[in-house]
Design a protein around this motif. Sequence first.
Motif, PDB file in Angstrom:
ATOM      1  N   LYS A  43     -35.967  18.879 -63.491  1.00 56.38           N
ATOM      2  CA  LYS A  43     -35.686  17.453 -63.306  1.00 56.38           C
ATOM      3  C   LYS A  43     -35.452  17.092 -61.840  1.00 56.38           C
ATOM      4  N   THR A  44     -35.034  18.068 -61.037  1.00 56.42           N
ATOM      5  CA  THR A  44     -34.804  17.834 -59.610  1.00 56.42           C
ATOM      6  C   THR A  44     -35.794  18.653 -58.807  1.00 56.42           C
ATOM      7  N   GLN A  45     -36.575  17.971 -57.973  1.00 57.80           N
ATOM      8  CA  GLN A  45     -37.603  18.622 -57.172  1.00 57.80           C
ATOM      9  C   GLN A  45     -37.533  18.122 -55.734  1.00 57.80           C
ATOM     10  N   ALA A  46     -38.152  18.872 -54.845  1.00 58.31           N
ATOM     11  CA  ALA A  46     -38.190  18.485 -53.434  1.00 58.31           C
ATOM     12  C   ALA A  46     -39.615  18.590 -52.913  1.00 58.31           C
ATOM     13  N   LEU A  47     -39.932  17.733 -51.975  1.00 60.84           N
ATOM     14  CA  LEU A  47     -41.218  17.772 -51.287  1.00 60.84           C
ATOM     15  C   LEU A  47     -40.948  17.708 -49.787  1.00 60.84           C
ATOM     16  N   SER A  48     -41.345  18.759 -49.083  1.00 58.40           N
ATOM     17  CA  SER A  48     -41.234  18.806 -47.625  1.00 58.40           C
ATOM     18  C   SER A  48     -42.648  18.837 -47.059  1.00 58.40           C
ATOM     19  N   TYR A  49     -42.887  18.040 -46.006  1.00 56.44           N
ATOM     20  CA  TYR A  49     -44.234  18.069 -45.447  1.00 56.44           C
ATOM     21  C   TYR A  49     -44.234  17.846 -43.943  1.00 56.44           C
ATOM     22  N   GLN A  75     -39.080  23.234 -57.199  1.00 55.56           N
ATOM     23  CA  GLN A  75     -37.999  22.827 -58.083  1.00 55.56           C
ATOM     24  C   GLN A  75     -36.651  23.234 -57.498  1.00 55.56           C
ATOM     25  N   LEU A  76     -35.649  22.397 -57.760  1.00 54.24           N
ATOM     26  CA  LEU A  76     -34.300  22.671 -57.277  1.00 54.24           C
ATOM     27  C   LEU A  76     -33.329  23.002 -58.412  1.00 54.24           C
ATOM     28  N   GLU A  82     -37.924  15.136 -48.853  1.00 57.10           N
ATOM     29  CA  GLU A  82     -37.493  14.200 -49.886  1.00 57.10           C
ATOM     30  C   GLU A  82     -37.096  14.956 -51.146  1.00 57.10           C
ATOM     31  N   VAL A  83     -36.020  14.522 -51.774  1.00 58.18           N
ATOM     32  CA  VAL A  83     -35.532  15.111 -53.018  1.00 58.18           C
ATOM     33  C   VAL A  83     -35.668  14.075 -54.123  1.00 58.18           C
ATOM     34  N   TYR A  84     -36.264  14.488 -55.264  1.00 60.29           N
ATOM     35  CA  TYR A  84     -36.484  13.616 -56.410  1.00 60.29           C
ATOM     36  C   TYR A  84     -35.634  14.081 -57.595  1.00 60.29           C
ATOM     37  N   HIS A  85     -35.106  13.130 -58.347  1.00 59.76           N
ATOM     38  CA  HIS A  85     -34.387  13.465 -59.573  1.00 59.76           C
ATOM     39  C   HIS A  85     -34.858  12.551 -60.693  1.00 59.76           C
ATOM     40  N   LYS A 107     -45.640  12.930 -58.019  1.00 58.68           N
ATOM     41  CA  LYS A 107     -44.596  12.968 -57.013  1.00 58.68           C
ATOM     42  C   LYS A 107     -45.086  13.597 -55.715  1.00 58.68           C
ATOM     43  N   ALA A 108     -46.217  14.303 -55.770  1.00 65.54           N
ATOM     44  CA  ALA A 108     -46.658  15.045 -54.604  1.00 65.54           C
ATOM     45  C   ALA A 108     -47.510  14.221 -53.649  1.00 65.54           C
ATOM     46  N   GLN A 109     -48.003  13.065 -54.062  1.00 62.49           N
ATOM     47  CA  GLN A 109     -48.894  12.312 -53.196  1.00 62.49           C
ATOM     48  C   GLN A 109     -48.175  11.846 -51.938  1.00 62.49           C
ATOM     49  N   ILE A 110     -48.838  11.979 -50.796  1.00 63.80           N
ATOM     50  CA  ILE A 110     -48.268  11.600 -49.507  1.00 63.80           C
ATOM     51  C   ILE A 110     -49.101  10.454 -48.939  1.00 63.80           C
ATOM     52  N   SER A 111     -48.521   9.272 -48.874  1.00 62.43           N
ATOM     53  CA  SER A 111     -49.251   8.102 -48.401  1.00 62.43           C
ATOM     54  C   SER A 111     -49.180   7.987 -46.882  1.00 62.43           C
ATOM     55  N   PRO A 112     -50.210   7.434 -46.242  1.00 57.86           N
ATOM     56  CA  PRO A 112     -50.188   7.260 -44.783  1.00 57.86           C
ATOM     57  C   PRO A 112     -49.119   6.267 -44.352  1.00 57.86           C
TER      58      PRO A 112
END
Length: 267
Positions: free
Chosen positions: A53-59, A47-48, A85-88, A23-28
Amino acid sequence: MRFSIKKLFIGLFTIGIITNTLKAQISPPGLGDTNAAFWTAFGIKYQLDPTGKTQALSYIATGRKSSPANNNPLSQQAIFVLNHEVYHSFTPHHQYSYAISYRRQPKYESNSPYKKEGVEQEFRVYGRYCYTFNLGKRWKLKNTARQEFRKFFSPDFRNTEEDFQLRTRFKSQLIYNISAKNNQKLTLSTEALFSISHLNESGSHWNSFGYREMRIATYYIFTIPHSPFTVDVGYMNDLIRDSKSIHQGGVHYLAADIIWNIPDKKN
């Protein structure tokens, strides 16, 4: 050339429609019809909820690209990005996410010396759904469908030639677990992009919905030993329909990202 691209796309899609459990990969992002580009990002993943089960990635990220006169991927500033982005993950195989993004891209003159002539701003919201297949102990296959709404502004928030865009993306990614040591992985992905835009030029109107580009990427991913940081190093080839670059094999990207994985406080 179009025929060979179509065959390549069908072949890769047959391998499996995938995105990845990483989930952490950031594509161009796509940086337009250029020769070469470089993308780098720094993200924070956390984690949220207590279950994980619910995580966030800010970049925060930046990209550079070559000018039409050279192949130097650092020649011109290309983009600045803020993304959240928030993932569940509601089952081991199903995941959905939603995100908001701000992007700022310089515009350059089309003739030498290719000076900067303006800036375009973009606000984007999107959602995506993913399904992951486990293919034995080392392989995973993940399918992703993503829908975007993109709104464009000039630097003073006035209308641009392209008012807004609806874009649909289908991405496939194959993941190979190289080793549990440092959580090393290798990925191969293909993504097809389709869009329709509302234009302000020559009177307000829509263009036709259709296939716009395909992006093929490979990444090596690992965790820095004894640290919470994950590093992604990769290459992407962007094949843009009806572009100049497609006749030279597409736009070539180098990418390097680092993700800070904030652990759960209980751990």
